[in-house]
Design a protein around this motif. Structure first.
Motif, PDB file in Angstrom:
ATOM      1  N   VAL A 236       0.992  -1.317  -0.069  1.00  0.00           N
ATOM      2  CA  VAL A 236       0.039  -0.081  -0.237  1.00  0.00           C
ATOM      3  C   VAL A 236       0.826   1.111   0.043  1.00  0.00           C
ATOM      4  CG1 VAL A 236      -1.742   1.482   1.201  1.00  0.00           C
ATOM      5  CG2 VAL A 236      -1.794  -1.075   1.334  1.00  0.00           C
ATOM      6  N   ARG A 237       0.371   2.221  -0.977  1.00  0.00           N
ATOM      7  CA  ARG A 237       1.361   3.594  -0.894  1.00  0.00           C
ATOM      8  C   ARG A 237      -0.065   4.423  -0.557  1.00  0.00           C
ATOM      9  NH1 ARG A 237       4.081   0.647  -4.554  1.00  0.00           N
ATOM     10  NH2 ARG A 237       6.244   0.727  -4.215  1.00  0.00           N
ATOM     11  N   ILE A 238       0.343   5.604   0.178  1.00  0.00           N
ATOM     12  CA  ILE A 238      -0.405   6.540   0.585  1.00  0.00           C
ATOM     13  C   ILE A 238      -0.040   8.021   0.146  1.00  0.00           C
ATOM     14  CG2 ILE A 238      -1.689   7.634   2.470  1.00  0.00           C
ATOM     15  CD1 ILE A 238      -1.705   4.888   4.078  1.00  0.00           C
ATOM     16  N   SER A 261       5.876  13.582   4.995  1.00  0.00           N
ATOM     17  CA  SER A 261       5.728  14.469   3.800  1.00  0.00           C
ATOM     18  C   SER A 261       4.915  14.092   2.995  1.00  0.00           C
ATOM     19  CB  SER A 261       7.112  14.791   3.200  1.00  0.00           C
ATOM     20  OG  SER A 261       8.251  15.263   4.108  1.00  0.00           O
ATOM     21  N   GLY A 262       3.610  13.645   3.281  1.00  0.00           N
ATOM     22  CA  GLY A 262       2.655  13.253   2.511  1.00  0.00           C
ATOM     23  C   GLY A 262       2.673  11.993   1.736  1.00  0.00           C
ATOM     24  N   TYR A 263       3.646  11.124   2.441  1.00  0.00           N
ATOM     25  CA  TYR A 263       3.979   9.771   1.457  1.00  0.00           C
ATOM     26  C   TYR A 263       4.177   8.749   2.477  1.00  0.00           C
ATOM     27  CZ  TYR A 263       5.817   6.339  -1.578  1.00  0.00           C
ATOM     28  OH  TYR A 263       6.289   5.012  -2.156  1.00  0.00           O
ATOM     29  N   PHE A 264       3.683   7.569   2.088  1.00  0.00           N
ATOM     30  CA  PHE A 264       3.977   6.473   2.772  1.00  0.00           C
ATOM     31  C   PHE A 264       3.963   5.146   2.082  1.00  0.00           C
ATOM     32  CE2 PHE A 264       2.334   2.291   5.056  1.00  0.00           C
ATOM     33  CZ  PHE A 264       3.206   2.381   5.906  1.00  0.00           C
ATOM     34  N   MET A 265       4.659   4.159   2.216  1.00  0.00           N
ATOM     35  CA  MET A 265       4.571   2.997   1.460  1.00  0.00           C
ATOM     36  C   MET A 265       5.066   1.725   2.646  1.00  0.00           C
ATOM     37  SD  MET A 265       6.470   0.258  -0.004  1.00  0.00           S
ATOM     38  CE  MET A 265       8.143   0.564  -0.167  1.00  0.00           C
ATOM     39  N   GLY A 266       4.030   0.777   2.616  1.00  0.00           N
ATOM     40  CA  GLY A 266       4.609  -0.469   3.328  1.00  0.00           C
ATOM     41  C   GLY A 266       3.664  -1.656   2.786  1.00  0.00           C
ATOM     42  N   THR A 267       4.153  -2.809   3.458  1.00  0.00           N
ATOM     43  CA  THR A 267       3.696  -4.158   2.908  1.00  0.00           C
ATOM     44  C   THR A 267       2.778  -4.504   4.147  1.00  0.00           C
ATOM     45  OG1 THR A 267       5.628  -4.340   1.441  1.00  0.00           O
ATOM     46  CG2 THR A 267       4.222  -6.428   2.052  1.00  0.00           C
ATOM     47  N   PHE A 268       1.650  -5.168   3.794  1.00  0.00           N
ATOM     48  CA  PHE A 268       0.920  -5.499   5.100  1.00  0.00           C
ATOM     49  C   PHE A 268       0.384  -7.198   4.942  1.00  0.00           C
ATOM     50  CE2 PHE A 268       0.383  -1.047   4.719  1.00  0.00           C
ATOM     51  CZ  PHE A 268       0.423  -0.798   6.039  1.00  0.00           C
ATOM     52  N   LYS A 269       0.262  -7.777   5.863  1.00  0.00           N
ATOM     53  CA  LYS A 269      -0.031  -9.123   5.753  1.00  0.00           C
ATOM     54  C   LYS A 269      -1.664  -9.263   5.837  1.00  0.00           C
ATOM     55  CE  LYS A 269       3.873 -11.628   6.481  1.00  0.00           C
ATOM     56  NZ  LYS A 269       4.403 -12.583   5.577  1.00  0.00           N
ATOM     57  N   ILE A 270      -2.071 -10.048   4.914  1.00  0.00           N
ATOM     58  CA  ILE A 270      -3.593 -10.127   4.555  1.00  0.00           C
ATOM     59  C   ILE A 270      -3.989 -11.110   5.556  1.00  0.00           C
ATOM     60  CG2 ILE A 270      -5.404 -10.421   2.890  1.00  0.00           C
ATOM     61  CD1 ILE A 270      -3.430  -9.609   0.892  1.00  0.00           C
ATOM     62  N   ASP A 271      -4.797 -10.820   6.431  1.00  0.00           N
ATOM     63  CA  ASP A 271      -5.737 -11.886   7.220  1.00  0.00           C
ATOM     64  C   ASP A 271      -7.042 -12.093   6.772  1.00  0.00           C
ATOM     65  OD1 ASP A 271      -3.356 -12.151   8.951  1.00  0.00           O
ATOM     66  OD2 ASP A 271      -4.065 -10.358  10.213  1.00  0.00           O
ATOM     67  N   GLN A 305      -9.461   8.267  -2.072  1.00  0.00           N
ATOM     68  CA  GLN A 305      -9.825   7.392  -3.269  1.00  0.00           C
ATOM     69  C   GLN A 305      -8.529   6.345  -3.299  1.00  0.00           C
ATOM     70  OE1 GLN A 305     -10.788   9.293  -6.925  1.00  0.00           O
ATOM     71  NE2 GLN A 305     -10.710  11.436  -6.009  1.00  0.00           N
ATOM     72  N   THR A 306      -9.117   5.094  -3.760  1.00  0.00           N
ATOM     73  CA  THR A 306      -8.032   3.940  -3.870  1.00  0.00           C
ATOM     74  C   THR A 306      -7.891   3.546  -5.297  1.00  0.00           C
ATOM     75  OG1 THR A 306      -9.797   2.334  -3.461  1.00  0.00           O
ATOM     76  CG2 THR A 306      -8.475   3.137  -1.599  1.00  0.00           C
ATOM     77  N   TYR A 307      -6.948   2.954  -5.599  1.00  0.00           N
ATOM     78  CA  TYR A 307      -6.508   2.496  -6.957  1.00  0.00           C
ATOM     79  C   TYR A 307      -5.571   1.189  -6.953  1.00  0.00           C
ATOM     80  CZ  TYR A 307      -2.441   5.118  -6.828  1.00  0.00           C
ATOM     81  OH  TYR A 307      -1.247   5.740  -6.091  1.00  0.00           O
ATOM     82  N   ILE A 308      -5.637   0.357  -7.933  1.00  0.00           N
ATOM     83  CA  ILE A 308      -4.616  -0.705  -8.061  1.00  0.00           C
ATOM     84  C   ILE A 308      -3.393  -0.071  -8.467  1.00  0.00           C
ATOM     85  CG2 ILE A 308      -4.092  -2.971  -8.886  1.00  0.00           C
ATOM     86  CD1 ILE A 308      -7.129  -3.980  -9.053  1.00  0.00           C
TER      87      ILE A 308
END
Length: 522
Positions: A236-238, A261-271, A305-308
Motif C-alpha cells: 500500500v502507498r499513501i 511529507s505526504g507519503y507512505f509505503m508499506g507491505t501488510f499481511k492479509i488476514d 480514493q483507492t486504486y490498484i
C-alpha cells in the motif's frame, strides 16, 4: 566446387541479413519518430516500407527473367519420396531384402530407392537441430525482454530495446568474411574444424555458451527489479495531497504508522479480504484486496480514493508516470522538447512516455529514464513533488553484446554450414527436399519454445536460460555421437559428367544464359 559452394551459401546468407539489418534498424525509427493518423506513433508506415521494398525486390527479380534458363519441373519429388517410403512400410511380406526400402525397388526403381536411403541418413542428423533454433530465436523474445529491462542511454542517443536486434545481422555481415577468409583457414592449418559436422558441433556449444552468458545477465537484472508483494501480502502507498494526515492506524492489527511529507509505503499481511485504515482525523478508508497486489490511497478535495497500483516495469521499457492532484477538475500538460503529454482532469492512471529525458510540469522540471515509474503529486497549495516509485533501468544495454557476439558466431558455424552440408550430401534429385527439411527444423524449434514457455516451469528468466543451456549441451552431445557415425558422401562421376555435358551442349547451341539444374531431371 567445394569452395564455390561455400561461397554461394555465405553470399546467400549475407544478402538475407543485409535486408534484416536495414529492417530492424529502420522500422523502430519509423514507428516511434513519425506521427500519423493523430497518433504518437506510426505503425502503418513501419509496415508499409518493408512491404514496398518487397514489391521492388520482386520487380527486380522478374526483370532478370531473360537471364534465367527455366525448365519446367516434372512431377513432385516429395510426393514420390512419401509414396516410396509408404510402399516399403506396408509391404513387409515377401522376399528377404538387405534394406527395408529395397521392397520399393521393383515399383519405384533403384535410383529413387538409393536416393531416399541417402536422404534418411542425413535426416537422422537433423533430429537434434530444433534445439539450436529454439535457443537462437530467443533473440526476438527472451533477449528483447532483457533489453526492455536495461538502460539504453548513450548520452547523445538512447538505444531502444527492439533496436538491439540490429546487432545480430550487423555482426553476421562482419563475421561471414571473417570466418570465410581468416578463421576457417587458420583452424584448417591447425587441423581443427575441417568438416561441416565438426563446425556445426562447435556452433551448438557456442549457442549454449551464449545462453549461459544471458542467464548471468538476467541474474544481474533480477536484482534490480522492484520488490513486489508476495503470497499473503498486499503493498500500500499513501499520498496525501490534502496535507491533513500525519499518521494512521492499520486497524487490522491496530498498528500506528507515520506519513512522511505526504507519503507512505508499506507491505501488510492479509488476514482477510479487506484492509482498513483509520487516519488521525478519524477518516476511515477500507477496501477489498487480493494477495500479491499493490494498492494506492490518495487524498484529494473529494476525500480518500483507492486504486490498484502497478509498480512493475512497463512491458515496452518506456517510463510510466502518474499524476495525483488535489484539484481533480484541472488538466495538466507534461512538456518535453519533442512531445507534450496531456493528463486529463481526474485521470490518475499510469501514462506511458515515449521519450526519456527532461520534462516540465508548471515550474517543476524533472528527468525520467527507461524502466522507471514515477508519481507526481500536486497538493492543495500547488506544490509539485516527483517520487520515483520504480527505479529506472540501471544495467546498461551494451552488456547484451557478449551474448550477441557468441550466438552470431554460433549461427555462422551452424546455419550456413548446415545449409552447405545439406546441399552437398543430398543426391541430385533430393537437394531441394533436404534443404526444405533443414529449414523445417526451425519451425520445430519454435514449437519447443512455445511448449516450454507455456509450461512456465520457472518464475525467473535466468532459470529458463540455464535450462536452455543444459538442453543445448545435452543436445550437442547427441549430435556429436550421430556425427561420429556418419560417413560423408561425394558427388559421383556420373553427376559431374552430366553437368559437364549439359554445359557443353548449352555452349554448342549458343545459349549461354543458364545451366539446367540436374535436380529437375526425372
Amino acid at each position: 566446387q567445394e569452395l564455390q559452394l561455400a561461397t554461394f551459401f555465405s553470399l546467400f546468407y549475407f544478402s538475407i541479413n543485409a535486408g534484416s539489418l536495414i529492417s530492424t534498424f529502420l522500422t523502430p525509427i519509423l514507428r516511434n519518430d513519425v506521427h500519423c493518423f493523430d497518433q504518437d506513433s506510426c505503425f502503418p508506415l513501419a509496415f508499409a516500407v518493408p512491404g514496398v521494398l518487397m514489391i521492388i525486390s520482386i520487380v527486380i527479380f522478374a526483370l532478370g527473367k531473360p537471364m534465367y534458363k527455366i525448365k519446367e519441373p516434372r512431377g513432385n519429388i516429395l510426393v514420390e519420396v512419401v509414396k516410396c517410403i509408404w510402399y516399403a512400410l506396408t509391404h513387409r511380406s515377401g522376399r528377404s531384402v538387405d534394406h527395408w526400402l529395397d521392397r520399393s525397388e521393383d515399383r519405384y526403381g533403384s535410383q529413387l530407392v538409393n536416393d531416399i536411403k541417402s536422404l534418411l541418413k542425413v535426416l537422422v542428423l537433423y533430429i537434434p537441430l530444433p534445439i539450436f533454433w529454439a535457443l537462437y530465436d530467443q533473440q526476438g523474445s527472451g533477449w528483447t525482454f532483457q533489453a526492455v529491462r536495461m538502460n539504453g542511454s548513450l548520452g547523445f542517443y538512447t538505444i531502444l530495446p527492439d533496436q538491439m536486434q540490429v546487432v545480430n545481422p550487423l555482426l553476421i555481415l562482419a563475421f561471414i568474411p571473417l570466418f570465410t577468409y581468416w578463421i576457417y583457414p587458420l583452424l584448417a592449418k591447425c587441423h581443427l574444424l575441417k568438416t561441416p559436422l565438426q563446425r556445426m558441433c562447435c556452433g551448438g556449444f557456442l549457442a549454449a555458451a551464449a545462453f549461459a552468458i544471458s542467464a548471468g545477465v538476467s541474474m544481474a537484472l533480477e536484482s534490480t527489479y522492484p520488490v513486489l508483494p508476495q503470497a499473503g501480502e498486499a503493498q500500500v502507498r499513501i499520498y496525501d495531497t490534502s496535507n491533513s494526515h500525519d499518521s494512521f492506524t492499520f486497524v487490522n492489527n491496530n498498528t500506528q504508522y507515520q506519513v512522511d511529507s505526504g507519503y507512505f509505503m508499506g507491505t501488510f499481511k492479509i488476514d482477510n479480504e479487506e484492509l482498513k485504515f483509520q487516519f488521525d482525523s478519524n477518516v476511515i478508508v477500507n477496501f477489498a484486496v487480493t494477495q500479491k497486489t499493490a494498492y494506492g490511497i490518495f487524498f484529494t478535495s473529494k476525500g480518500g480514493q483507492t486504486y490498484i497500483d502497478n509498480v512493475d516495469k512497463s512491458d515496452d521499457g518506456y517510463p510510466l508516470v502518474r499524476v495525483l492532484a488535489y484539484d481533480q477538475s484541472t488538466s495538466f500538460v507534461l512538456q518535453h522538447s519533442k512531445q507534450n503529454v496531456e493528463i486529463e482532469a481526474g485521470n490518475f492512471n499510469l501514462t506511458s512516455l515515449s521519450y526519456t529525458g527532461s520534462y516540465k510540469l508548471g515550474d517543476t522540471q524533472f528527468d525520467v529514464d527507461l524502466g522507471g515509474t514515477y508519481t507526481i503529486t500536486i497538493d492543495k497549495n500547488n506544490d509539485v513533488k516527483v517520487r520515483t516509485i520504480t527505479k529506472p533501468n540501471s544495467v546498461h544495454i551494451l552488456w547484451l553484446l557478449p551474448q550477441y557476439f557468441v550466438i552470431t558466431a554460433a549461427e555462422i558455424m551452424f546455419s550456413i554450414t548446415g545449409l552447405e552440408f545439406s546441399y552437398s550430401q543430398a543426391p541430385s534429385t533430393m537437394k531441394s527436399v533436404l534443404q526444405a527439411l533443414f529449414l523445417l527444423t526451425t519451425a520445430f524449434g519454435n514449437l519447443i519454445i512455445v511448449l516450454i514457455e507455456s509450461a512456465k516451469i520457472f518464475e525467473k528468466q535466468s532459470n529458463d536460460f540455464f535450462l536452455y543451456t543444459g538442453l543445448m549441451l545435452v543436445d550437442m552431445l547427441v549430435f556429436m555421437w550421430l556425427a561420429i557415425r556418419y560417413k560423408y558422401v561425394t558427388n559421383d562421376d556420373q553427376e559431374s559428367s552430366s553437368e559437364s555435358d549439359e554445359l557443353n551442349t548449352t555452349q554448342e547451341n549458343g545459349k549461354l544464359n543458364g545451366i539446367d539444374n540436374p535436380a529437375l531431371k526425372q
